[in-house]
Write an enzyme that holds these catalytic residues in place. Sequence first.
Site, PDB file in Angstrom:
ATOM      1  N   ASP A 133      93.228  62.052 -39.259  1.00 55.47           N
ATOM      2  CA  ASP A 133      93.251  62.067 -37.802  1.00 55.47           C
ATOM      3  C   ASP A 133      94.245  62.972 -36.918  1.00 55.47           C
ATOM      4  OD1 ASP A 133      91.035  60.474 -38.089  1.00 55.47           O
ATOM      5  OD2 ASP A 133      91.942  58.822 -37.423  1.00 55.47           O
ATOM      6  N   ASP A 159      97.380  58.105 -40.234  1.00 55.82           N
ATOM      7  CA  ASP A 159      96.146  58.614 -40.810  1.00 55.82           C
ATOM      8  C   ASP A 159      96.044  60.099 -40.867  1.00 55.82           C
ATOM      9  OD1 ASP A 159      93.466  59.805 -40.838  1.00 55.82           O
ATOM     10  OD2 ASP A 159      92.709  57.811 -40.706  1.00 55.82           O
ATOM     11  N   THR A 164      87.675  47.993 -47.721  1.00 51.48           N
ATOM     12  CA  THR A 164      88.026  47.671 -49.133  1.00 51.48           C
ATOM     13  C   THR A 164      89.187  48.399 -49.655  1.00 51.48           C
ATOM     14  OG1 THR A 164      86.382  49.053 -50.220  1.00 51.48           O
ATOM     15  CG2 THR A 164      85.882  46.694 -49.653  1.00 51.48           C
ATOM     16  N   ARG A 195      87.931  56.838 -48.085  1.00 55.01           N
ATOM     17  CA  ARG A 195      88.119  55.432 -48.224  1.00 55.01           C
ATOM     18  C   ARG A 195      87.394  54.547 -47.637  1.00 55.01           C
ATOM     19  NH1 ARG A 195      94.344  53.719 -48.425  1.00 55.01           N
ATOM     20  NH2 ARG A 195      93.959  53.607 -46.093  1.00 55.01           N
TER      21      ARG A 195
HETATM   22  C1  PRP Z   1      93.111  59.487 -46.798  1.00 60.14           C
HETATM   23  C2  PRP Z   1      93.818  60.463 -47.664  1.00 60.14           C
HETATM   24  C3  PRP Z   1      93.696  60.188 -48.828  1.00 60.14           C
HETATM   25  C4  PRP Z   1      93.334  58.793 -49.082  1.00 60.14           C
HETATM   26  C5  PRP Z   1      94.556  58.233 -49.538  1.00 60.14           C
HETATM   27  O1  PRP Z   1      91.645  60.001 -46.475  1.00 60.14           O
HETATM   28  O2  PRP Z   1      93.558  61.889 -47.196  1.00 60.14           O
HETATM   29  O3  PRP Z   1      92.533  61.091 -49.531  1.00 60.14           O
HETATM   30  O4  PRP Z   1      93.090  58.332 -47.603  1.00 60.14           O
HETATM   31  O5  PRP Z   1      94.215  56.796 -49.981  1.00 60.14           O
HETATM   32  P1  PRP Z   1      94.271  56.063 -51.227  1.00 60.14           P
HETATM   33  O6  PRP Z   1      95.320  56.755 -52.060  1.00 60.14           O
HETATM   34  O7  PRP Z   1      94.429  54.895 -51.044  1.00 60.14           O
HETATM   35  O8  PRP Z   1      92.698  56.622 -51.702  1.00 60.14           O
HETATM   36  P2  PRP Z   1      90.598  59.141 -46.108  1.00 60.14           P
HETATM   37  O9  PRP Z   1      89.864  58.281 -46.722  1.00 60.14           O
HETATM   38  O10 PRP Z   1      91.087  58.444 -44.736  1.00 60.14           O
HETATM   39  O11 PRP Z   1      89.707  60.420 -45.444  1.00 60.14           O
HETATM   40  P3  PRP Z   1      89.766  61.759 -44.560  1.00 60.14           P
HETATM   41  O12 PRP Z   1      90.669  62.722 -45.272  1.00 60.14           O
HETATM   42  O13 PRP Z   1      88.526  62.074 -44.255  1.00 60.14           O
HETATM   43  O14 PRP Z   1      90.360  61.009 -43.314  1.00 60.14           O
HETATM   44  N1  URA Z   2      95.274  57.669 -45.648  1.00 58.10           N
HETATM   45  C1  URA Z   2      96.103  57.890 -44.795  1.00 58.10           C
HETATM   46  O1  URA Z   2      95.608  58.921 -44.033  1.00 58.10           O
HETATM   47  N2  URA Z   2      97.321  57.361 -44.320  1.00 58.10           N
HETATM   48  C2  URA Z   2      97.571  56.412 -45.215  1.00 58.10           C
HETATM   49  O2  URA Z   2      98.883  55.967 -45.021  1.00 58.10           O
HETATM   50  C3  URA Z   2      96.725  55.838 -46.257  1.00 58.10           C
HETATM   51  C4  URA Z   2      95.841  56.357 -46.502  1.00 58.10           C
END
Ligand code: PRP
Ligand code: URA
Length: 228
Positions: free
Chosen positions: A223, A220, A128, A124
Amino acid sequence: MNVKPVVENFATSGKCGTMRRMQPVVIVQHPLAQCHLAAIRAVGTPSHDFRRHLNHLARMLFLEATSDLPVREISVQTPLKQTHGSQLARPLVCVPILRAGLGLLDGILPLVPDAVVAHVGIRRNEETALPHAYYANLPANLSAADVFILDPMLATGGSACEAARQLKEAGALRITMICVVSCPEGLAAMKLAHPDVAIVTAAIDAGLNDKCYIVPGLGDAGDRYFGT
Ligand code: PRP
Ligand code: URA
């Protein structure tokens, strides 16, 4: 398993799962699943315990998500007698959305060691909240398989919608999304873009905050799982 269908037109699976459910959202309410969920929600849970609880919960969600898979009958010779057994009728493909989706694999793969693991990298945009697809490695025979998207979080739904789009473009016909925590916004986005994708989750939370994080959620997921 203790499950609650939350979509009015929920259709149950046919005998031996020969029929796929139509656009259901299923909440796994098994008491143990909800205990693991509470542990991973807690802000004080360190990464090693977060991983352990997520493994258990992922396994329980996967058991529900696969409960209507079709099987074929096979013949088995026990030490005493010839008898019948079951074998999955179709190949199974797990698709973690990088990064956090990797956190669901450890709990799932021991159940299906023959599963193919494909990868979709989607991140993400922090400003945005729109999904940015940066990587994909998908097998060729997706149309023959039962495909499971793995991601702990379904927030805006942007990442899951993009993953399902890529998988369908690559030929996938039967897709189920497994997510630990979902919310009405993400479920609505998926229902609009991919009404044929089943969703299995441990919770539908209240909604998103102004940074598009699920509330109460668990923070998150990537993380917390990777300790970054
Ligand atoms: C997080 C999570 C999903 C996404 C969900 O990933 O693991 O993939 O956000 O959000 P959405 O429904 O609004 O798209 P992130 O983009 O933070 O990446 P990461 O897994 O590398 O931390
Ligand atoms: N991605 C995450 O890891 N947590 C949230 O709550 C939304 C997006």
